[in-house]
Design a protein around this motif. Sequence first.
Motif, PDB file in Angstrom:
ATOM      1  N   ILE A   1       2.138  -5.812   5.400  1.00  0.00           N
ATOM      2  CA  ILE A   1       3.002  -4.333   5.217  1.00  0.00           C
ATOM      3  C   ILE A   1       3.553  -4.218   6.280  1.00  0.00           C
ATOM      4  N   ARG A   2       2.774  -4.126   7.594  1.00  0.00           N
ATOM      5  CA  ARG A   2       3.309  -3.783   8.822  1.00  0.00           C
ATOM      6  C   ARG A   2       4.570  -4.693   9.156  1.00  0.00           C
ATOM      7  N   MET A   3       4.517  -5.882   8.836  1.00  0.00           N
ATOM      8  CA  MET A   3       5.515  -6.874   9.211  1.00  0.00           C
ATOM      9  C   MET A   3       6.691  -6.684   8.544  1.00  0.00           C
ATOM     10  N   LEU A   4       6.560  -6.337   6.967  1.00  0.00           N
ATOM     11  CA  LEU A   4       7.562  -5.958   6.182  1.00  0.00           C
ATOM     12  C   LEU A   4       8.367  -4.649   6.598  1.00  0.00           C
ATOM     13  N   ALA A   5       7.483  -3.629   7.044  1.00  0.00           N
ATOM     14  CA  ALA A   5       7.989  -2.444   7.551  1.00  0.00           C
ATOM     15  C   ALA A   5       8.965  -2.473   8.705  1.00  0.00           C
ATOM     16  N   GLN A   6       8.532  -3.256   9.388  1.00  0.00           N
ATOM     17  CA  GLN A   6       9.421  -3.581  10.894  1.00  0.00           C
ATOM     18  C   GLN A   6      10.831  -4.373  10.511  1.00  0.00           C
ATOM     19  N   GLN A   7      10.727  -5.516   9.713  1.00  0.00           N
ATOM     20  CA  GLN A   7      11.655  -6.050   9.381  1.00  0.00           C
ATOM     21  C   GLN A   7      12.910  -5.313   8.626  1.00  0.00           C
ATOM     22  N   TYR A   8      12.487  -4.587   7.588  1.00  0.00           N
ATOM     23  CA  TYR A   8      13.198  -3.841   6.712  1.00  0.00           C
ATOM     24  C   TYR A   8      13.400  -2.329   6.980  1.00  0.00           C
ATOM     25  N   ALA A   9      12.975  -1.781   8.048  1.00  0.00           N
ATOM     26  CA  ALA A   9      13.137  -0.291   8.505  1.00  0.00           C
ATOM     27  C   ALA A   9      14.606  -0.019   8.489  1.00  0.00           C
ATOM     28  N   VAL A  10      15.388  -0.935   9.036  1.00  0.00           N
ATOM     29  CA  VAL A  10      16.867  -0.853   9.280  1.00  0.00           C
ATOM     30  C   VAL A  10      17.633  -0.967   7.837  1.00  0.00           C
ATOM     31  N   ASN A  11      16.900  -1.324   6.719  1.00  0.00           N
ATOM     32  CA  ASN A  11      17.530  -1.019   5.459  1.00  0.00           C
ATOM     33  C   ASN A  11      17.084   0.242   4.517  1.00  0.00           C
ATOM     34  N   ASN A  12      16.249   0.832   5.468  1.00  0.00           N
ATOM     35  CA  ASN A  12      15.815   2.179   4.899  1.00  0.00           C
ATOM     36  C   ASN A  12      14.833   1.821   3.718  1.00  0.00           C
ATOM     37  N   ILE A  13      14.193   0.816   3.846  1.00  0.00           N
ATOM     38  CA  ILE A  13      13.039   0.287   3.055  1.00  0.00           C
ATOM     39  C   ILE A  13      11.755   0.519   3.741  1.00  0.00           C
ATOM     40  N   ARG A  14      10.825   1.550   3.110  1.00  0.00           N
ATOM     41  CA  ARG A  14       9.495   1.618   3.751  1.00  0.00           C
ATOM     42  C   ARG A  14       8.505   0.897   3.083  1.00  0.00           C
ATOM     43  N   ALA A  15       7.505   0.594   4.195  1.00  0.00           N
ATOM     44  CA  ALA A  15       6.293  -0.178   3.557  1.00  0.00           C
ATOM     45  C   ALA A  15       5.211   0.351   4.272  1.00  0.00           C
ATOM     46  N   ASN A  16       4.347   0.814   3.430  1.00  0.00           N
ATOM     47  CA  ASN A  16       3.067   1.476   3.877  1.00  0.00           C
ATOM     48  C   ASN A  16       1.775   0.890   3.059  1.00  0.00           C
ATOM     49  N   THR A  17       0.824   1.090   3.753  1.00  0.00           N
ATOM     50  CA  THR A  17      -0.649   0.747   3.308  1.00  0.00           C
ATOM     51  C   THR A  17      -1.486   1.796   2.871  1.00  0.00           C
ATOM     52  N   VAL A  18      -2.064   2.021   1.814  1.00  0.00           N
ATOM     53  CA  VAL A  18      -3.258   3.026   1.617  1.00  0.00           C
ATOM     54  C   VAL A  18      -4.562   2.408   1.940  1.00  0.00           C
ATOM     55  N   VAL A  19      -5.543   3.146   2.497  1.00  0.00           N
ATOM     56  CA  VAL A  19      -6.698   2.498   2.833  1.00  0.00           C
ATOM     57  C   VAL A  19      -7.927   3.353   2.229  1.00  0.00           C
ATOM     58  N   PRO A  20      -8.314   3.059   1.005  1.00  0.00           N
ATOM     59  CA  PRO A  20      -9.401   3.836   0.262  1.00  0.00           C
ATOM     60  C   PRO A  20     -10.509   3.540   1.008  1.00  0.00           C
ATOM     61  N   GLY A  21     -11.412   4.475   1.028  1.00  0.00           N
ATOM     62  CA  GLY A  21     -12.732   4.234   1.528  1.00  0.00           C
ATOM     63  C   GLY A  21     -13.734   3.822   0.455  1.00  0.00           C
ATOM     64  N   LEU A  22     -14.822   4.540   0.241  1.00  0.00           N
ATOM     65  CA  LEU A  22     -15.525   4.359  -0.819  1.00  0.00           C
ATOM     66  C   LEU A  22     -15.147   5.167  -1.878  1.00  0.00           C
ATOM     67  N   ILE A  23     -14.767   4.604  -3.022  1.00  0.00           N
ATOM     68  CA  ILE A  23     -14.178   5.353  -4.123  1.00  0.00           C
ATOM     69  C   ILE A  23     -14.885   5.040  -5.454  1.00  0.00           C
TER      70      ILE A  23
ATOM     71  N   LEU B   1      -2.387   4.521   5.768  1.00  0.00           N
ATOM     72  CA  LEU B   1      -3.085   6.102   5.579  1.00  0.00           C
ATOM     73  C   LEU B   1      -4.399   5.909   4.999  1.00  0.00           C
ATOM     74  N   LEU B   2      -5.544   6.385   5.833  1.00  0.00           N
ATOM     75  CA  LEU B   2      -6.693   6.466   5.420  1.00  0.00           C
ATOM     76  C   LEU B   2      -7.140   7.444   4.506  1.00  0.00           C
ATOM     77  N   VAL B   3      -7.859   7.145   3.242  1.00  0.00           N
ATOM     78  CA  VAL B   3      -8.105   7.974   2.253  1.00  0.00           C
ATOM     79  C   VAL B   3      -9.716   7.691   2.172  1.00  0.00           C
ATOM     80  N   ASP B   4     -10.459   8.224   3.031  1.00  0.00           N
ATOM     81  CA  ASP B   4     -11.687   7.810   3.142  1.00  0.00           C
ATOM     82  C   ASP B   4     -12.845   8.782   3.500  1.00  0.00           C
ATOM     83  N   GLY B   5     -12.549  10.005   3.503  1.00  0.00           N
ATOM     84  CA  GLY B   5     -13.830  10.981   3.751  1.00  0.00           C
ATOM     85  C   GLY B   5     -14.137  10.936   5.273  1.00  0.00           C
ATOM     86  N   GLY B   6     -13.531  10.383   5.850  1.00  0.00           N
ATOM     87  CA  GLY B   6     -13.873  10.054   7.305  1.00  0.00           C
ATOM     88  C   GLY B   6     -14.607   8.887   8.051  1.00  0.00           C
ATOM     89  N   ILE B   7     -14.812   8.080   6.876  1.00  0.00           N
ATOM     90  CA  ILE B   7     -15.963   7.021   6.977  1.00  0.00           C
ATOM     91  C   ILE B   7     -15.424   6.084   8.181  1.00  0.00           C
TER      92      ILE B   7
END
Length: 282
Positions: free
Chosen positions: A187-209, A269-275
């Motif tokens: 996703i980081r690679m994708l975000a860099q390559q296509y930022a110029v096209n206004n295509i956003r790529a992000n990762t959500v990082v869940p903790g213990l769900i 984006l960490l969604v992890d209660g701080g872990i």
Amino acid sequence: MSGAIQSGMEKPAALPFNLDGRVVFVAGGGSAGPGWSIGRASCITYARMGAKVCVVDRDAASADETTALIESEGGLAHTFVGDVSVDADVVRLFAQARERFGEIDVLHHNVGIGKVGGPMETSAEEFDHVHNVNVRSLLLSTQQVLPAMIERGRGSIIAISSVAGMRYVGYPHLAYSVTKAAVAHFIRMLAQQYAVNNIRANTVVPGLIDTPRIENTVAKMFSTASLADAKAARAQQVPMGRMGTAWEVAHACGFLASDAASYITGTELLVDGGITGKFSTL
Ligand SMILES: NC(=O)c1ccc[n+]([C@@H]2O[C@H](COP(=O)([O-])OP(=O)(O)OC[C@H]3O[C@@H](n4cnc5c(N)ncnc54)[C@H](O)[C@@H]3O)[C@@H](O)[C@H]2O)c1
């Protein structure tokens, strides 16, 4: 919603925390068991935000349940059944989704499988299988959505990683952890390559769900007698003292999918209660 970038001088006419008219493709919109998986909660969240939701899963009954839940709230959704790690299925699923709802505005890559064990407990075949489902499928799906996103000058791609892709979580889960790390870097690679096209790529990082899926695995990770004890032990690891809910992850996804996140790309984006910030997770 135009999707146009604010000039910085104008006051937005309305809050952009919505997906009015947008088409969202959720790969893994079912659930491993009865209840709220991250994919199911995300599908419902997107629909509540105004999107038309493609509920994609290899488990037809589970995807249908998600679709029915959306329709029961007056939302728009349709089930598409297939395996997103199989090339021919991916081509068919996106063709069917486009035919039903039009071009995809948001790709949410939610599928994830694991194999408990370290290098001596994981065969090369098992490793390949986990990689195919967790990472290669992201490549296949991304290839399906990028051409139209480039042409239209907008798009949002969200992938679900895991804290296991950033830290050792207390037991060997090698193939899962390594492939989840790969998802975030893809996703980081994708975000860099296509930022110029206004295509956003992000990762959500869940903790213990606390999702139905953990009931199959979590009890095995703790030397406690019952599932309830195992869940309590898992909750205790988290600074906030509890596991997260699928909804708490879904709401983060809804934000990243919407124009409210129009200047956010290439982030985790960490969604992890701080872990993740804790000195020790043990
Ligand atoms: N539950 C947690 O604690 C947790 C923590 C961190 C990350 N995650 C990640 O969040 C995501 C969702 O987790 P969940 O707990 O809701 O899991 P889940 O297993 O309930 O949901 C995943 C869905 O994907 C589907 N699926 C799996 N492989 C597929 C394939 N090849 N093709 C099509 N559909 C497929 C499954 O049938 C299931 O409905 C996963 O990527 C998982 O790794 C979960």
